[in-house]
Write a protein that holds these residues in place. Sequence first.
Motif, mmCIF file in Angstrom:
data_model
loop_
_atom_site.group_PDB
_atom_site.id
_atom_site.type_symbol
_atom_site.label_atom_id
_atom_site.label_comp_id
_atom_site.label_asym_id
_atom_site.label_seq_id
_atom_site.Cartn_x
_atom_site.Cartn_y
_atom_site.Cartn_z
ATOM 1 N N ASP B 36 0.744 -1.708 -0.042
ATOM 2 C CA ASP B 36 -0.154 0.113 0.449
ATOM 3 C C ASP B 36 0.561 1.480 -0.006
ATOM 4 N N ALA B 39 0.748 2.770 -3.050
ATOM 5 C CA ALA B 39 -0.349 3.148 -4.097
ATOM 6 C C ALA B 39 -1.023 4.523 -4.591
ATOM 7 N N THR B 40 -1.197 4.676 -5.197
ATOM 8 C CA THR B 40 -2.162 5.893 -5.357
ATOM 9 C C THR B 40 -2.828 5.868 -6.244
ATOM 10 N N ARG B 41 -4.721 5.857 -5.824
ATOM 11 C CA ARG B 41 -5.483 6.167 -6.711
ATOM 12 C C ARG B 41 -5.812 6.585 -7.725
ATOM 13 N N VAL B 43 -4.784 8.630 -10.425
ATOM 14 C CA VAL B 43 -3.923 8.851 -12.070
ATOM 15 C C VAL B 43 -3.861 10.022 -12.687
ATOM 16 N N ARG B 44 -4.782 10.884 -12.638
ATOM 17 C CA ARG B 44 -5.068 11.974 -13.601
ATOM 18 C C ARG B 44 -4.228 13.243 -13.091
ATOM 19 N N ILE B 57 -4.505 5.910 1.906
ATOM 20 C CA ILE B 57 -4.538 4.074 1.440
ATOM 21 C C ILE B 57 -3.417 3.488 2.631
ATOM 22 N N GLU B 160 -15.332 16.208 -17.693
ATOM 23 C CA GLU B 160 -14.785 15.062 -17.191
ATOM 24 C C GLU B 160 -15.590 13.735 -17.974
ATOM 25 N N GLU B 161 -17.083 14.512 -17.863
ATOM 26 C CA GLU B 161 -18.148 12.620 -18.126
ATOM 27 C C GLU B 161 -17.967 12.585 -19.508
ATOM 28 N N ASN B 164 -15.379 11.098 -20.195
ATOM 29 C CA ASN B 164 -15.461 9.410 -19.563
ATOM 30 C C ASN B 164 -16.136 8.125 -20.720
ATOM 31 N N PRO B 244 -17.924 12.410 -8.705
ATOM 32 C CA PRO B 244 -17.240 12.559 -9.242
ATOM 33 C C PRO B 244 -15.304 13.253 -9.108
ATOM 34 N N LEU B 245 -15.666 12.072 -8.449
ATOM 35 C CA LEU B 245 -13.612 11.531 -7.911
ATOM 36 C C LEU B 245 -12.775 11.891 -9.066
ATOM 37 N N ASN B 246 -12.542 11.453 -10.847
ATOM 38 C CA ASN B 246 -12.217 12.321 -11.726
ATOM 39 C C ASN B 246 -11.984 13.896 -11.388
ATOM 40 N N CYS B 247 -13.552 14.510 -11.221
ATOM 41 C CA CYS B 247 -13.013 16.423 -11.023
ATOM 42 C C CYS B 247 -12.497 16.660 -9.234
ATOM 43 N N LEU B 264 -15.418 13.828 -1.995
ATOM 44 C CA LEU B 264 -16.251 12.526 -2.315
ATOM 45 C C LEU B 264 -17.560 11.857 -2.647
#
Lengths: 293, 293
Positions: B36, B39-41, B43-44, B57, B160-161, B164, B244-247, B264
């Motif tokens: 762990d 690790a990074t969740r 990646v953007r 994490i 972002e959507e 996706n 919208p975690l990527n945003c 979150l």
Amino acid sequence: MALFSSLTPVFLALLCVVIAAIIRSFSRRKEPSKPDSKATREVRPWVDEDLQDNTEISSRDNEDDDWADGSEADLPHVPYSPARYTVEEMLERSQHFYTMMNQRRSVRFISPEPVPRAVVENVIRAAGTAPSGAHTEPWTFVVVSDSETKRKIREIVEEEEEINYKQRMGDKWVRDLQRLRTNWVKEYLDVAPYLILVFKQTYGILSSGKKKTHYYNEISVSISCGLLLAALQNAGLVTVTTTPLNCGPQLRLLLNRPANEKLLMLLPVGFAATDATVPDLTRKSLEDITVFV
Amino acid sequence: MALFSSLTPVFLALLCVVIAAIIRSFSRRKEPSKPDSKATREVRPWVDEDLQDNTEISSRDNEDDDWADGSEADLPHVPYSPARYTVEEMLERSQHFYTMMNQRRSVRFISPEPVPRAVVENVIRAAGTAPSGAHTEPWTFVVVSDSETKRKIREIVEEEEEINYKQRMGDKWVRDLQRLRTNWVKEYLDVAPYLILVFKQTYGILSSGKKKTHYYNEISVSISCGLLLAALQNAGLVTVTTTPLNCGPQLRLLLNRPANEKLLMLLPVGFAATDATVPDLTRKSLEDITVFV
């Protein structure tokens, strides 16, 4: 020439070390590019199945932001007219709900008095109305009232807690044994009329037999637990939120739950004991937790 | 002897390769023992700070199972006597609460009608009563009513959507453009009188300046969101749960939130539009989600 010739083995040995160092640094540099794929959170070798299963921490990059887009996109839409209140009613209702929730506390002193099962059923029904990623409803509530099973659960949890505390405390261990003892002894696990063990379903099984990752399963089940806590408080029952994740695999086996289910929370449920006490803590104010833009 | 002497460089070169292979396999074998830590969740590469921060994490192995043991252990205890109801009252209350929660649906058609801010404040106060790991209360609710900010949020989320959806759909893309379009256009982000952006505080800053990991911060904040949903439903307001975690990093910057806060959930809040529709779905029954032991 003789000198050079005799140095050749030394030179080659040095070359050896340099090449080894290069290869080593190369293989190190490669690792971070696939950070999640091999990562496992639980490292205790209780159950092989639990260790082999990484689906719950797979990348979030391709997930739907809008939870309902998945399976719901093909469903017909129907009109929806929720209850609507006047401004005065809204103010009164929201104030009342806050007051009720604000009286909730995590309670470790639970009365052995029986609680009607129908009330627990309604409380779980309420928890089951939570939203979930792609409407997967990835939760299983195991309600334990059997004395022998409660005893075994307590054994497993206390054993793990004792290891936790002893390992963590190190030198400070002897200094305050008595106070610590109360930290790993969980009498409420035997005493509470119900233990609700909340499992998250980390994946589903498709008709093809393939695993289908349940995205946001932990968030969804945690939201559901929020509704569960609200429903318990509304019914006059108490609980304490615990997350014995290290005991998860053992408790899963004890309760015969499948490998796709992982323990998220363990909630002892009942009436507060008449002599119950709680730590004298305060909550952050609205100003501390809110920003208006 | 001359032959042996001329073979020495070859022998050493072979030795070289063997040593390199051993070192390489050794450094590989070492990696899984610290799965762990690196690790990074996300990646953007939106924001460096967000990428450098792994605290959320980190391993769960040394965490308290019992959330309150941490900071609360030293607090004095006070008596606690919660509201208590008769069996009939409990049955009636729990049934009523379930019925109210069961009428909740995720609603994407939100009326622009104004909502009294005092009601939203009470709803967030209720959310703030959630339990949290070691009573860290690791949540920040950003309530956006400013039109320009809502417009910017919509832009970020829709962009972002769209990425996706286009990336995910691949060949199926052209086939059903119209239906898909409704999936990434989020009109409600402009229209709803309030957007509540819920941030989890992944760590705190100690007086020494060191980071203090907030264990279970995501679970805690999700539970809090469960209370938020219940409070909104109780007040006659609607929302849709989105993540919208990527945003997250972009929205965090837009709203000037610090690096320890991560988005979150994003909840548009208001009255349901008069012509609101919802997918015609059903929920699992009590039997589907519960096991009695």
